[in-house]
Write a protein that holds these residues in place. Sequence first.
Motif, mmCIF file in Angstrom:
data_model
loop_
_atom_site.group_PDB
_atom_site.id
_atom_site.type_symbol
_atom_site.label_atom_id
_atom_site.label_comp_id
_atom_site.label_asym_id
_atom_site.label_seq_id
_atom_site.Cartn_x
_atom_site.Cartn_y
_atom_site.Cartn_z
ATOM 1 N N PRO A 545 0.831 -1.209 0.000
ATOM 2 C CA PRO A 545 0.000 0.000 0.000
ATOM 3 C C PRO A 545 0.865 1.258 0.000
ATOM 4 O O PRO A 545 1.977 1.274 0.543
ATOM 5 C CB PRO A 545 -0.799 -0.115 1.302
ATOM 6 N N LEU A 546 0.335 2.304 -0.583
ATOM 7 C CA LEU A 546 1.024 3.589 -0.579
ATOM 8 C C LEU A 546 0.887 4.252 0.794
ATOM 9 O O LEU A 546 0.034 3.843 1.601
ATOM 10 C CB LEU A 546 0.454 4.487 -1.678
ATOM 11 N N PRO A 547 1.713 5.240 1.093
ATOM 12 C CA PRO A 547 1.694 5.860 2.425
ATOM 13 C C PRO A 547 0.301 6.334 2.836
ATOM 14 O O PRO A 547 -0.412 6.981 2.059
ATOM 15 C CB PRO A 547 2.652 7.048 2.262
ATOM 16 N N GLY A 548 -0.081 5.981 4.062
ATOM 17 C CA GLY A 548 -1.369 6.402 4.598
ATOM 18 C C GLY A 548 -2.530 5.551 4.163
ATOM 19 O O GLY A 548 -3.676 5.810 4.572
ATOM 20 N N GLU A 549 -2.291 4.553 3.340
ATOM 21 C CA GLU A 549 -3.365 3.677 2.870
ATOM 22 C C GLU A 549 -3.162 2.274 3.447
ATOM 23 O O GLU A 549 -2.028 1.843 3.666
ATOM 24 C CB GLU A 549 -3.407 3.643 1.340
ATOM 25 N N ASP A 550 -4.276 1.566 3.673
ATOM 26 C CA ASP A 550 -4.181 0.251 4.314
ATOM 27 C C ASP A 550 -4.364 -0.903 3.348
ATOM 28 O O ASP A 550 -4.348 -2.071 3.756
ATOM 29 C CB ASP A 550 -5.185 0.143 5.465
ATOM 30 N N LYS A 551 -4.526 -0.606 2.077
ATOM 31 C CA LYS A 551 -4.618 -1.678 1.091
ATOM 32 C C LYS A 551 -4.020 -1.213 -0.232
ATOM 33 O O LYS A 551 -3.932 -0.009 -0.513
ATOM 34 C CB LYS A 551 -6.076 -2.104 0.886
ATOM 35 N N THR A 552 -3.605 -2.184 -1.017
ATOM 36 C CA THR A 552 -3.037 -1.892 -2.328
ATOM 37 C C THR A 552 -4.173 -1.663 -3.313
ATOM 38 O O THR A 552 -5.117 -2.462 -3.380
ATOM 39 C CB THR A 552 -2.160 -3.064 -2.814
ATOM 40 N N VAL A 553 -4.079 -0.577 -4.060
ATOM 41 C CA VAL A 553 -5.136 -0.204 -5.005
ATOM 42 C C VAL A 553 -4.675 -0.547 -6.414
ATOM 43 O O VAL A 553 -3.538 -0.289 -6.796
ATOM 44 C CB VAL A 553 -5.456 1.297 -4.891
ATOM 45 N N GLU A 554 -5.575 -1.121 -7.199
ATOM 46 C CA GLU A 554 -5.270 -1.479 -8.579
ATOM 47 C C GLU A 554 -5.183 -0.217 -9.446
ATOM 48 O O GLU A 554 -6.138 0.558 -9.527
ATOM 49 C CB GLU A 554 -6.348 -2.408 -9.141
ATOM 50 N N VAL A 555 -4.033 -0.001 -10.048
ATOM 51 C CA VAL A 555 -3.838 1.126 -10.969
ATOM 52 C C VAL A 555 -3.089 0.611 -12.193
ATOM 53 O O VAL A 555 -2.489 -0.464 -12.177
ATOM 54 C CB VAL A 555 -3.027 2.273 -10.320
ATOM 55 N N GLY A 556 -3.110 1.387 -13.252
ATOM 56 C CA GLY A 556 -2.365 1.008 -14.448
ATOM 57 C C GLY A 556 -2.949 -0.206 -15.108
ATOM 58 O O GLY A 556 -4.131 -0.244 -15.454
#
Length: 602
Positions: A545-556
């Motif tokens: 996950p990116l800073p401050g986020e609690d899960k990995t988000v699908e991008v690209g």
Amino acid sequence: MVISSTGKTRKGTLAVVAGAFLASGLMLPPATGAAPVDAAEPDTAALAGALTKQAVAWGECSFPSVAPAAEAELKKVKGLACATIQVPRDWHNPRDGNTIGIRVSKTATAYPGTGRQGIALVNPGGPGGAGLPWGPAMARRSPVLAGQYDFVGFDPRGVGMSTPLTCSYPVPDSTDQNVLNRAKVDGCLKNPLTKFITTEQTAYDMDFIRVILGEQKTSYIGYSYGTWLGTWYATTFPSKAHRFLLDSSTDASRSTLEKTWDLQPRSRDRQFQEALLPYMARNDAKYRTGTDPLEIRRKWEKAGGTREYTGMVYAAWFIIPAMYDTAQYPAAASMVATVAKGPAPTGTDAEKLDQVVAKALSTPGLTDANKAFLTKAKSNALKAIAKKDSVGRKASYQGGAKVETWAAAFEAIRCQDGQWNQNLHYWNNWLADLTVKAPFIAPIMALSGAPLCAFWPTANAKPAPDQKTFPKLLIVQTELDAATPYEGGLATANNLPGAKMVSVDNEGSHGIFPYNTDCVDDPIVAYFQTGLTPKEKFTGCQGLPLPGEDKTVEVGGHLGHDGKVKIKMITDEVRKANEIVRELLGGAVTAAADEQGMPVSN
């Protein structure tokens, strides 16, 4: 059993692992003496002649490129010592009497006995990155591997504390950047050292370091350009290559570096639109720029984007560096948000920068590391502005002509490793194409004119690996890497014999090992411990996950069942963003492309 770095936090902290784990499996015996020579390979010990018997004075290390606090920590690494090793200036004519110095750092962290696997050289990239601190740094970054390997750092020839390459040239009375670039190249080619500052020559230096240290084989971890250097070594000295990791790979399937640099501006546009702006949109409570990434892009472009000099400064010193380490996304996002929300700063370029950074620093939730990043970036940006405002003031004058001197290793290496296109019409079209398809980065590229490599003749070309002798190696590549794009790593994996690749979906950082997830790190550690590579050619992993986020988000793109990331360089979101820029500029982009005969479709 394989033990990897502990924890699953985003990169940026050193992994701490208590004790050491010595894996069973295929291992080298303790290294003593020189390795047997394959008749098909160069014998650097024989080529160097009397230099092989030189007395090497190992002593205390200093790392000018490292902050004092970090330097103090590196000096605590067991067995750390540094020395300058003399090597032939030209490995193709080693007995001509000319030598240069290569500054080397060594460690002694490996436990003695049959578990020791020898030395592992480390290169941080560049070309021209100072690699001297990376011996002890790698020991700190991967203490498990440090129990089996003595890591070795070195400043490549032409760089840092090794014999440096500096070039001088008389500055022509012209405002044409291509005229200036050609003069720069012509001046550098007059330096007798220049033609010997190449990756090929450095690969020979690496093997000679092995000889001096009395090792049978060389292992290696190369980041970014270091992957190009690593494959050159493995191609030239395949029987001496033990374990090789290519982290964030150039397109090493090519005979030159031109394709890697061709992709780079486009991949920076891609990460900006596909990852950073969606991150801001998901965290609108912090950045207050809206929940639609395309609308954030529209606000950024309306505020001037990178078409104004200050916007180029923001991109070059605050946004693009965060693409190398996405732990700094909050810092980059705070800059984008400050510019996009306005009001526009006033005054000189330095005064505008001061106003924007002050507002960015007030963004809620920034960590101390984020604030330090912004402060350091501001310092670098102010230096760049001062240099722009005082162009020529520091130049010397010889016979009435203004002469400028510059550190030339970066350009000498990338330009002399293989012939780049030298048709200026081609490069004009290339820049026009960027204006249409990569408008975030294109204005910065346009300032530089055609690359220096367009004026730099060379007869060198990266050799092709031998299918029968090329060693098994590993590649690790992130989906949205903006410096060495995923496409280059994929081409490398597909074309190097026996290569295996770990793909990291939804990640954009550059140079990631150790990443601190089992999926990414375990195959790499297992390979260095046992020589075993994953069963499948491609292994797919999820990013953190990116800073401050609690899960990995699908991008690209998306991770396929075959372990490869399916992504286009110009994605649908990038296409939409490019249309926004064209609309805002009222056809100016189209006109520029038409002038060069370029299509405007994406």
